[in-house]
Design a protein around this motif. Structure first.
Motif, PDB file in Angstrom:
ATOM      1  N   MET A 146     -24.040  -0.825  13.010  1.00 44.97           N
ATOM      2  CA  MET A 146     -23.424   0.182  12.143  1.00 44.97           C
ATOM      3  C   MET A 146     -23.751   1.581  12.672  1.00 44.97           C
ATOM      4  O   MET A 146     -24.828   1.809  13.223  1.00 44.97           O
ATOM      5  CB  MET A 146     -23.948   0.058  10.716  1.00 44.97           C
ATOM      6  N   ILE A 147     -22.851   2.511  12.491  1.00 41.26           N
ATOM      7  CA  ILE A 147     -23.122   3.909  12.816  1.00 41.26           C
ATOM      8  C   ILE A 147     -22.794   4.751  11.593  1.00 41.26           C
ATOM      9  O   ILE A 147     -21.907   4.417  10.808  1.00 41.26           O
ATOM     10  CB  ILE A 147     -22.296   4.393  14.029  1.00 41.26           C
ATOM     11  N   GLU A 148     -23.529   5.845  11.448  1.00 41.27           N
ATOM     12  CA  GLU A 148     -23.306   6.762  10.338  1.00 41.27           C
ATOM     13  C   GLU A 148     -22.908   8.122  10.877  1.00 41.27           C
ATOM     14  O   GLU A 148     -23.578   8.675  11.757  1.00 41.27           O
ATOM     15  CB  GLU A 148     -24.568   6.899   9.490  1.00 41.27           C
ATOM     16  N   VAL A 149     -21.814   8.674  10.370  1.00 40.92           N
ATOM     17  CA  VAL A 149     -21.345   9.993  10.788  1.00 40.92           C
ATOM     18  C   VAL A 149     -22.211  11.051  10.112  1.00 40.92           C
ATOM     19  O   VAL A 149     -22.420  11.026   8.894  1.00 40.92           O
ATOM     20  CB  VAL A 149     -19.869  10.194  10.420  1.00 40.92           C
ATOM     21  N   LEU A 150     -22.743  11.989  10.900  1.00 42.86           N
ATOM     22  CA  LEU A 150     -23.621  13.036  10.381  1.00 42.86           C
ATOM     23  C   LEU A 150     -22.962  14.402  10.361  1.00 42.86           C
ATOM     24  O   LEU A 150     -23.599  15.383   9.974  1.00 42.86           O
ATOM     25  CB  LEU A 150     -24.905  13.105  11.226  1.00 42.86           C
ATOM     26  N   SER A 151     -21.688  14.485  10.769  1.00 40.76           N
ATOM     27  CA  SER A 151     -20.991  15.769  10.857  1.00 40.76           C
ATOM     28  C   SER A 151     -19.884  15.870   9.818  1.00 40.76           C
ATOM     29  O   SER A 151     -19.282  14.877   9.431  1.00 40.76           O
ATOM     30  CB  SER A 151     -20.369  15.950  12.250  1.00 40.76           C
ATOM     31  N   SER A 152     -19.641  17.090   9.382  1.00 43.06           N
ATOM     32  CA  SER A 152     -18.517  17.375   8.499  1.00 43.06           C
ATOM     33  C   SER A 152     -17.492  18.211   9.242  1.00 43.06           C
ATOM     34  O   SER A 152     -17.836  18.985  10.142  1.00 43.06           O
ATOM     35  CB  SER A 152     -18.985  18.144   7.256  1.00 43.06           C
ATOM     36  N   SER A 153     -16.226  18.069   8.875  1.00 38.74           N
ATOM     37  CA  SER A 153     -15.139  18.912   9.382  1.00 38.74           C
ATOM     38  C   SER A 153     -14.982  18.867  10.897  1.00 38.74           C
ATOM     39  O   SER A 153     -14.593  19.848  11.518  1.00 38.74           O
ATOM     40  CB  SER A 153     -15.354  20.375   8.940  1.00 38.74           C
ATOM     41  N   ALA A 154     -15.291  17.728  11.504  1.00 36.12           N
ATOM     42  CA  ALA A 154     -15.096  17.603  12.945  1.00 36.12           C
ATOM     43  C   ALA A 154     -13.712  17.070  13.286  1.00 36.12           C
ATOM     44  O   ALA A 154     -13.346  17.007  14.460  1.00 36.12           O
ATOM     45  CB  ALA A 154     -16.161  16.680  13.553  1.00 36.12           C
ATOM     46  N   LEU A 155     -12.931  16.691  12.279  1.00 30.33           N
ATOM     47  CA  LEU A 155     -11.579  16.168  12.466  1.00 30.33           C
ATOM     48  C   LEU A 155     -11.552  14.946  13.374  1.00 30.33           C
ATOM     49  O   LEU A 155     -10.533  14.636  14.000  1.00 30.33           O
ATOM     50  CB  LEU A 155     -10.642  17.247  13.017  1.00 30.33           C
ATOM     51  N   ALA A 156     -12.689  14.243  13.468  1.00 28.13           N
ATOM     52  CA  ALA A 156     -12.745  13.024  14.263  1.00 28.13           C
ATOM     53  C   ALA A 156     -12.003  11.905  13.543  1.00 28.13           C
ATOM     54  O   ALA A 156     -12.050  11.803  12.310  1.00 28.13           O
ATOM     55  CB  ALA A 156     -14.195  12.624  14.517  1.00 28.13           C
ATOM     56  N   THR A 157     -11.329  11.065  14.302  1.00 27.87           N
ATOM     57  CA  THR A 157     -10.575   9.953  13.726  1.00 27.87           C
ATOM     58  C   THR A 157     -10.789   8.697  14.555  1.00 27.87           C
ATOM     59  O   THR A 157     -11.157   8.763  15.736  1.00 27.87           O
ATOM     60  CB  THR A 157      -9.062  10.248  13.671  1.00 27.87           C
ATOM     61  N   VAL A 158     -10.537   7.557  13.935  1.00 33.42           N
ATOM     62  CA  VAL A 158     -10.537   6.280  14.644  1.00 33.42           C
ATOM     63  C   VAL A 158      -9.150   6.096  15.264  1.00 33.42           C
ATOM     64  O   VAL A 158      -8.137   6.202  14.577  1.00 33.42           O
ATOM     65  CB  VAL A 158     -10.850   5.114  13.688  1.00 33.42           C
ATOM     66  N   GLN A 159      -9.117   5.829  16.571  1.00 31.42           N
ATOM     67  CA  GLN A 159      -7.842   5.672  17.276  1.00 31.42           C
ATOM     68  C   GLN A 159      -7.936   4.533  18.281  1.00 31.42           C
ATOM     69  O   GLN A 159      -8.978   4.321  18.901  1.00 31.42           O
ATOM     70  CB  GLN A 159      -7.457   6.962  18.021  1.00 31.42           C
ATOM     71  N   ASP A 160      -6.829   3.804  18.431  1.00 28.84           N
ATOM     72  CA  ASP A 160      -6.701   2.807  19.491  1.00 28.84           C
ATOM     73  C   ASP A 160      -5.516   3.221  20.362  1.00 28.84           C
ATOM     74  O   ASP A 160      -5.069   4.377  20.267  1.00 28.84           O
ATOM     75  CB  ASP A 160      -6.600   1.395  18.899  1.00 28.84           C
ATOM     76  N   ARG A 193     -19.033  13.413   6.869  1.00 28.38           N
ATOM     77  CA  ARG A 193     -20.453  13.109   6.754  1.00 28.38           C
ATOM     78  C   ARG A 193     -20.688  11.963   5.758  1.00 28.38           C
ATOM     79  O   ARG A 193     -20.120  11.946   4.662  1.00 28.38           O
ATOM     80  CB  ARG A 193     -21.215  14.350   6.287  1.00 28.38           C
ATOM     81  N   GLY A 194     -21.507  11.018   6.195  1.00 27.49           N
ATOM     82  CA  GLY A 194     -21.847   9.892   5.340  1.00 27.49           C
ATOM     83  C   GLY A 194     -21.014   8.650   5.565  1.00 27.49           C
ATOM     84  O   GLY A 194     -21.368   7.568   5.073  1.00 27.49           O
TER      85      GLY A 194
END
Length: 328
Positions: free
Chosen positions: A1-15, A150-151
């Motif tokens: 498992m991984i936990e996101v620690l950043s807010s407002s990074a606009l990161a998304t899951v993509q394939d 985050r979270g």
């Protein structure tokens, strides 16, 4: 498992993207730099359609909740695992509790704009319409149909799996360079309404530099340069479009459709960035300048073959590394 620690990074899951759904009005989505995603999946022994985390805004942090192999591709972001600097385009091993930090993109003229964090086995999220990609406009796919915050906790499908790590690749920006007068370039096929523009505008399109404006995102890149003027006003019905299509609105400033583009539009089509070069465009930073190179259908097909040859070479190098004897 991984936990996101950043807010407002606009990161998304993509394939690699959601194919076969355009007829239902559903866009392709998928990684803006599919070459970086493909290479990361090869390095980890993942399936070709495995999903990763695409990061366009920095800094970005996540914590590993268990041992997990991962690969960093795309933009060189001066990454660190806890306090240890990490090489870009490299396969690494994380231990439970370690924090991965991606800083601002590095690289000068070769600077990219998006990093891919590929995890062993891929990011495990539900498949929707044949893809794990996030569709932001429709709010589905990926992790709850939205950008990560985050979270958020994500599962790596292959966490704990033995993976070969400690090796890397020469980035494609160095092995497959394309520039005009020192400016990054992409190849373009003239499109249906190309001849409907003034000859001077057609010449200016190929000769000039174009700035990627701040009004650019995964939906489309709005460019600034010499206005493209039609021979006469063109009123068109909405028609099908795909990523890479260059449309010209009434302002004369082109818009390049990107991965989250809607599947139809009514502006005249000036050209289309070839599929083999969309990864270059996906890595072009906001505010940077690009050039366009006119190409032919045969040259566009040959460019796809060149990209596939690079991926085939990556696959062979990865296999050689995995089969090499290990020192005790």
């Amino acid at each position: 498992m991984i936990e996101v620690l950043s807010s407002s990074a606009l990161a998304t899951v993509q394939d690699p993207g959601r194919t076969g759904s355009l007829r239902w009005g559903v866009g392709t989505s998928g990684a803006m730099d599919k070459l970086a995603l493909a290479a990361g999946n090869l390095m980890l022994g993942n399936d070709a359609d495995a999903a990763a985390i695409e990061v366009p805004v920095f800094p970005f942090k996540l914590r590993f909740g268990e041992d997990c192999a991962f690969a960093l591709t795309g933009a060189d972001c001066a990454a660190r695992l806890d306090a240890q600097p990490l090489m870009p385009w490299w396969a690494h091993q994380a231990r439970a509790g370690q924090v991965l930090t991606l800083g601002l993109p590095q690289g000068g003229a070769q600077r990219g704009s998006r990093a891919m964090v590929c995890l062993a086995g891929g990011v495990d999220v539900p498949v929707v319409l044949g893809s794990r990609s996030t569709q932001l406009r429709g709010a589905f796919g990926g992790h709850e149909g939205r950008a990560l915050r985050r979270g958020d906790v994500l599962r790596a499908a292959g966490a704990g799996r033995a993976c070969a790590t400690g090796f890397g690749l020469v980035p494609p920006a160095l092995t497959l360079p394309l520039q005009v007068d020192g400016v990054p370039a992409v190849r373009v096929l003239p499109a249906a309404e190309y001849q409907g523009f003034e000859e001077a505008s057609r010449a200016a399109f190929w000769a000039g530099e174009w700035k990627i404006t701040a009004q650019s995102d995964r939906y489309g890149y709005r460019l600034a340069g010499e206005a493209l003027r039609p021979l006469a006003a063109m009123e068109m019905r909405s028609h099908g479009i795909v990523p890479g299509v260059i449309q010209v609105p009434h302002s004369g400033q082109p818009i390049i459709q990107m991965r989250d583009a809607q599947p139809s539009g009514g502006y005249p089509k000036f050209g289309t960035v070839i599929e083999a070069d969309l990864w270059r465009l996906g890595q072009a930073p906001i505010g940077s300048r690009i050039r366009f190179v006119e190409t032919s259908w045969d040259e566009a097909v040959a460019a796809l073959d060149e990209v596939q040859a690079w991926l085939d070479k990556v696959g062979r190098l990865v296999e050689l590394h995995r089969s090499a004897p290990r020192k005790n």
